[in-house]
Design an enzyme around this catalytic site. Structure first.
Site, short mmCIF file in Angstrom:
data_model
loop_
_atom_site.label_atom_id
_atom_site.label_comp_id
_atom_site.label_asym_id
_atom_site.label_seq_id
_atom_site.Cartn_x
_atom_site.Cartn_y
_atom_site.Cartn_z
N GLU A 85 32.16 -20.69 33.08
CA GLU A 85 32.41 -21.82 33.98
C GLU A 85 33.17 -22.93 33.25
O GLU A 85 33.96 -23.65 33.86
CB GLU A 85 31.08 -22.32 34.57
CG GLU A 85 30.55 -21.32 35.59
CD GLU A 85 29.04 -21.29 35.76
OE1 GLU A 85 28.36 -22.22 35.28
OE2 GLU A 85 28.54 -20.31 36.34
N ASN A 129 19.79 -21.65 31.31
CA ASN A 129 20.92 -22.56 31.45
C ASN A 129 20.82 -23.19 32.84
O ASN A 129 21.07 -22.53 33.84
CB ASN A 129 22.22 -21.74 31.31
CG ASN A 129 23.46 -22.54 31.64
OD1 ASN A 129 23.41 -23.77 31.76
ND2 ASN A 129 24.58 -21.84 31.77
N HIS A 162 30.98 -20.99 27.96
CA HIS A 162 30.52 -20.37 29.20
C HIS A 162 31.73 -20.15 30.11
O HIS A 162 32.65 -20.97 30.12
CB HIS A 162 29.48 -21.26 29.87
CG HIS A 162 28.79 -20.59 31.02
ND1 HIS A 162 29.39 -20.44 32.25
CD2 HIS A 162 27.58 -19.98 31.10
CE1 HIS A 162 28.56 -19.78 33.05
NE2 HIS A 162 27.46 -19.50 32.38
N LYS A 165 22.64 -25.46 34.05
CA LYS A 165 23.95 -25.86 34.58
C LYS A 165 23.86 -27.27 35.17
O LYS A 165 23.11 -28.09 34.64
CB LYS A 165 24.45 -24.83 35.60
CG LYS A 165 24.40 -23.41 35.04
CD LYS A 165 25.08 -22.40 35.89
CE LYS A 165 25.00 -21.02 35.22
NZ LYS A 165 25.67 -19.98 35.97
N GLY A 215 25.54 -15.34 38.94
CA GLY A 215 25.18 -15.96 40.21
C GLY A 215 25.48 -15.11 41.43
O GLY A 215 25.45 -15.60 42.56
N GLU A 247 28.27 -12.16 29.13
CA GLU A 247 28.09 -12.51 30.53
C GLU A 247 29.31 -12.07 31.35
O GLU A 247 30.30 -12.80 31.41
CB GLU A 247 27.91 -14.02 30.68
CG GLU A 247 26.73 -14.58 29.93
CD GLU A 247 26.24 -15.87 30.57
OE1 GLU A 247 25.04 -15.93 30.87
OE2 GLU A 247 27.04 -16.78 30.78
N SER A 276 22.82 -12.76 36.53
CA SER A 276 21.87 -12.29 37.54
C SER A 276 20.62 -11.62 36.96
O SER A 276 20.10 -10.67 37.55
CB SER A 276 22.56 -11.38 38.56
OG SER A 276 23.57 -12.09 39.25
P1 PGA Z 1 22.87 -16.46 36.60
O1 PGA Z 1 23.76 -17.25 35.53
O2 PGA Z 1 21.61 -16.03 35.89
O3 PGA Z 1 22.58 -17.49 37.69
O4 PGA Z 1 23.67 -15.32 37.08
C1 PGA Z 1 23.85 -16.81 34.21
C2 PGA Z 1 24.69 -17.75 33.39
O5 PGA Z 1 25.72 -18.23 33.89
O6 PGA Z 1 24.35 -18.06 32.23
#
Ligand code: PGA
Length: 249
Positions: free
Chosen positions: A95, A9, A93, A11, A169, A163, A209
């Site tokens: 976010e 992803n 997601h 983003k 992140g 997640e 992560s």
């Molecule tokens: P990350 O994000 O691997 O940077 O922690 C995962 C995600 O939001 O899908």
């Protein structure tokens, strides 16, 4: 047997230059026993689809609107994503839930639209740190599953990504026991709702992560069928390390 999936992803990252990473991925993985998916920003989707044409790598979207067309400035329909070359779309997601106030009902409507357009819906669920510390994780995940997954789901058109919000992140990862507990719970819920056959065929991804250095142990957890990767999917070398870990799991 569920086919494993490494999904990236990107983003809100990447302009034209990032397409070079896709070329590198195609070269590094001319064939693979696992599915490989990259979800670039929508501006790159069509060019990304062209770049991976004829390779093992698929591309997907990061969100879609629930309607097929209409007066929705700035939005994209599932059909448009499909037309641009997407095979899948990430929905719900954290976010999007946070930045755009998306609720389970919205996500279910989007997932219906995605499935109707022939896309696989990668529906994300996950708890906040506060919810985990209050021992509410499974309640939260259970509510998200029943609220955001549409009735028409099958092992073909649905993928669920667990997640934990606090792991995205941050470099923090739940223990393998914690990941296993949630994945087993999601599997049981899917079997209860859709029956054993369908419930067992839906792929479950862990996200938050995931890096080449921790991928192998995460992929060893039961009911983890792959990963949804943010930061470590931006560079082909890092993502390749994760793909290889999945291939060897
Ligand atoms: P990350 O994000 O691997 O940077 O922690 C995962 C995600 O939001 O899908």
């Amino acid at each position: 047997m569920r086919r494993k999936l490494a999904a990236g992803n990107w983003k809100m990252n990447g302009t034209s230059a990032a397409l070079g990473e896709l070329d590198k991925l195609c070269t590094a993985h001319p064939s693979s026993p696992v599915d490989i998916l990259i979800c670039p920003p929508a501006t790159l989707l069509h060019r990304a689809a062209t770049a991976v044409e004829g390779s093992e790598i698929a591309v997907g979207g990061q969100d879609c609107h629930e309607a097929t067309s209409g007066a929705h400035t700035g939005d994209l329909s599932a059909e448009m994503l499909r037309d641009a070359g997407a095979s899948s779309v990430i929905l719900g997601h954290s976010e999007r839930r946070e930045d755009h106030g998306e609720q389970n009902d919205d996500i279910r409507a989007k997932a219906r639209a995605a499935m109707d357009a022939g896309l696989k819906a990668i529906i994300c669920v996950g708890e906040s740190l506060e919810q985990r510390e209050a021992a509410n994780t499974l309640d939260i995940i259970g509510g998200q599953l029943s609220g955001s997954i549409p009735d028409q789901s099958t092992g073909e058109n649905l993928i669920v990504a667990y997640e934990p919000i606090w792991a995205i992140g941050t470099g923090k990862v739940p223990t393998l026991e914690e990941i296993g507990e949630v994945h087993d719970f999601i599997r049981a819920r899917l079997e209860r709702r859709f029956g054993e056959g369908v419930g067992r065929s839906v792929r479950l991804l862990y996200g938050g992560s995931v890096k080449p250095g921790n991928a192998t142990e995460i992929f060893g957890v039961s009911n983890v069928d792959g990963a949804l990767v943010g930061g470590a999917s931006l560079k082909a070398d890092d993502f390749s390390g994760i793909i290889r870990a999945l291939e060897n799991a």
